[in-house]
Design a protein around this motif. Structure first.
Motif, PDB file in Angstrom:
ATOM      1  N   HIS A  24      81.333  41.215  49.349  1.00  0.00           N
ATOM      2  CA  HIS A  24      80.229  42.172  49.441  1.00  0.00           C
ATOM      3  C   HIS A  24      79.166  41.821  48.399  1.00  0.00           C
ATOM      4  CE1 HIS A  24      78.172  45.922  50.204  1.00  0.00           C
ATOM      5  NE2 HIS A  24      78.164  46.165  48.915  1.00  0.00           N
ATOM      6  N   HIS A  25      77.909  41.734  48.826  1.00  0.00           N
ATOM      7  CA  HIS A  25      76.802  41.438  47.918  1.00  0.00           C
ATOM      8  C   HIS A  25      76.223  42.742  47.399  1.00  0.00           C
ATOM      9  CE1 HIS A  25      76.717  37.171  48.701  1.00  0.00           C
ATOM     10  NE2 HIS A  25      76.853  37.429  49.995  1.00  0.00           N
ATOM     11  N   TYR A  26      76.251  42.883  46.090  1.00  0.00           N
ATOM     12  CA  TYR A  26      75.722  44.086  45.474  1.00  0.00           C
ATOM     13  C   TYR A  26      74.270  43.851  45.092  1.00  0.00           C
ATOM     14  CZ  TYR A  26      80.568  45.485  45.246  1.00  0.00           C
ATOM     15  OH  TYR A  26      81.848  45.818  45.587  1.00  0.00           O
ATOM     16  N   GLN A  27      73.450  44.857  45.286  1.00  0.00           N
ATOM     17  CA  GLN A  27      72.050  44.744  44.931  1.00  0.00           C
ATOM     18  C   GLN A  27      71.919  44.788  43.415  1.00  0.00           C
ATOM     19  OE1 GLN A  27      69.524  47.241  47.151  1.00  0.00           O
ATOM     20  NE2 GLN A  27      67.708  46.750  45.991  1.00  0.00           N
ATOM     21  N   LYS A  28      71.108  43.887  42.885  1.00  0.00           N
ATOM     22  CA  LYS A  28      70.915  43.830  41.444  1.00  0.00           C
ATOM     23  C   LYS A  28      69.992  44.950  41.005  1.00  0.00           C
ATOM     24  CE  LYS A  28      71.905  38.998  41.030  1.00  0.00           C
ATOM     25  NZ  LYS A  28      71.520  37.702  40.575  1.00  0.00           N
ATOM     26  N   THR A  29      70.202  45.406  39.774  1.00  0.00           N
ATOM     27  CA  THR A  29      69.384  46.470  39.201  1.00  0.00           C
ATOM     28  C   THR A  29      68.837  46.013  37.851  1.00  0.00           C
ATOM     29  OG1 THR A  29      71.229  47.476  38.024  1.00  0.00           O
ATOM     30  CG2 THR A  29      70.863  48.214  40.300  1.00  0.00           C
ATOM     31  N   SER A  30      68.120  46.888  37.206  1.00  0.00           N
ATOM     32  CA  SER A  30      67.564  46.546  35.900  1.00  0.00           C
ATOM     33  C   SER A  30      68.662  46.267  34.876  1.00  0.00           C
ATOM     34  CB  SER A  30      66.649  47.658  35.404  1.00  0.00           C
ATOM     35  OG  SER A  30      67.364  48.863  35.294  1.00  0.00           O
ATOM     36  N   VAL A  31      69.841  46.772  35.103  1.00  0.00           N
ATOM     37  CA  VAL A  31      70.969  46.489  34.204  1.00  0.00           C
ATOM     38  C   VAL A  31      71.230  44.985  34.155  1.00  0.00           C
ATOM     39  CG1 VAL A  31      73.449  46.855  33.840  1.00  0.00           C
ATOM     40  CG2 VAL A  31      71.997  48.751  34.565  1.00  0.00           C
ATOM     41  N   ASN A  32      71.076  44.315  35.299  1.00  0.00           N
ATOM     42  CA  ASN A  32      71.260  42.866  35.335  1.00  0.00           C
ATOM     43  C   ASN A  32      70.231  42.160  34.462  1.00  0.00           C
ATOM     44  OD1 ASN A  32      72.070  43.901  38.312  1.00  0.00           O
ATOM     45  ND2 ASN A  32      73.432  42.281  37.612  1.00  0.00           N
ATOM     46  N   LEU A  33      69.008  42.676  34.427  1.00  0.00           N
ATOM     47  CA  LEU A  33      67.964  42.079  33.576  1.00  0.00           C
ATOM     48  C   LEU A  33      68.301  42.235  32.100  1.00  0.00           C
ATOM     49  CD1 LEU A  33      64.547  43.070  35.176  1.00  0.00           C
ATOM     50  CD2 LEU A  33      65.555  40.812  34.984  1.00  0.00           C
ATOM     51  N   PHE A  34      68.729  43.433  31.720  1.00  0.00           N
ATOM     52  CA  PHE A  34      69.032  43.678  30.310  1.00  0.00           C
ATOM     53  C   PHE A  34      70.289  42.937  29.862  1.00  0.00           C
ATOM     54  CE2 PHE A  34      66.038  47.115  30.987  1.00  0.00           C
ATOM     55  CZ  PHE A  34      65.302  47.073  29.805  1.00  0.00           C
ATOM     56  N   ALA A  35      71.092  42.491  30.796  1.00  0.00           N
ATOM     57  CA  ALA A  35      72.292  41.725  30.460  1.00  0.00           C
ATOM     58  C   ALA A  35      71.969  40.259  30.175  1.00  0.00           C
ATOM     59  CB  ALA A  35      73.315  41.822  31.585  1.00  0.00           C
ATOM     60  N   LEU A  36      70.787  39.798  30.606  1.00  0.00           N
ATOM     61  CA  LEU A  36      70.409  38.396  30.379  1.00  0.00           C
ATOM     62  C   LEU A  36      70.076  38.167  28.919  1.00  0.00           C
ATOM     63  CD1 LEU A  36      68.076  37.623  33.399  1.00  0.00           C
ATOM     64  CD2 LEU A  36      70.385  36.810  33.027  1.00  0.00           C
ATOM     65  N   LYS A  37      70.622  37.107  28.360  1.00  0.00           N
ATOM     66  CA  LYS A  37      70.347  36.737  26.973  1.00  0.00           C
ATOM     67  C   LYS A  37      70.048  35.238  26.916  1.00  0.00           C
ATOM     68  CE  LYS A  37      71.557  40.818  25.493  1.00  0.00           C
ATOM     69  NZ  LYS A  37      70.516  41.791  25.512  1.00  0.00           N
ATOM     70  N   GLN A  38      69.080  34.877  26.104  1.00  0.00           N
ATOM     71  CA  GLN A  38      68.773  33.467  25.903  1.00  0.00           C
ATOM     72  C   GLN A  38      69.885  32.866  25.046  1.00  0.00           C
ATOM     73  OE1 GLN A  38      65.158  32.740  23.707  1.00  0.00           O
ATOM     74  NE2 GLN A  38      65.130  30.579  24.202  1.00  0.00           N
TER      75      GLN A  38
END
Length: 144
Positions: A24-38
């Motif tokens: 099942h493909h889950y729709q990404k949310t802003s939480v996914n953005l805040f989880a990104l780290k350089q």
């Protein structure tokens, strides 16, 4: 219930859902953005590309949220400090400043590479050639 045996529709439904739940493909949310780290050694250009890929997969995200998530994920370096000292207008402004920063850093690195001699060339200038012989003659010994 033994594995592989289905006696009724309820068993079939349960088995089916367990089997296909992982696809099942889950729709990404802003939480996914805040989880990104350089990453500590990740180039700014690579971080921007990865961030943009995730941001484009989120249907409704505001520009303010993009700026906040991007800034939060940056490593604490020179570019991060410049964003704090000069606040951003919007996400496009932030991308423009990031691009300018990348170009300036790449130009500085290229200039440094051009201006600096390779270590082997510098070392060979300091050493006499291997066929070098000390001078001979009356003044060579220092006594007259």
């Amino acid at each position: 219930m033994p594995i592989g045996l289905i006696y009724n529709f309820k068993d079939f439904r349960t088995t089916f859902l367990h089997h296909f739940a992982s696809s099942h493909h889950y729709q990404k949310t802003s939480v996914n953005l805040f989880a990104l780290k350089q990453g500590p050694k990740e180039a700014l250009r690579a971080y921007i590309m990865h961030f943009n890929q995730v941001a484009m997969s989120i249907p409704s995200v505001s520009f303010d949220m993009l700026v906040n998530a991007f800034t939060q994920g940056l490593i604490k370096g020179e570019f991060f400090r410049s964003l704090i000292w000069k606040p951003l207008k919007d996400f496009d402004h932030m991308l423009k400043r990031a691009t300018e920063y990348i170009i300036n850093v790449e130009e500085a690195q290229a200039a440094r590479r051009k201006g600096a001699l390779p270590e082997s060339a510098v070392a060979s200038e300091r050493r006499p050639p291997s066929s070098h012989q000390p001078p001979k003659g009356p003044r060579a010994g220092g006594a007259q």
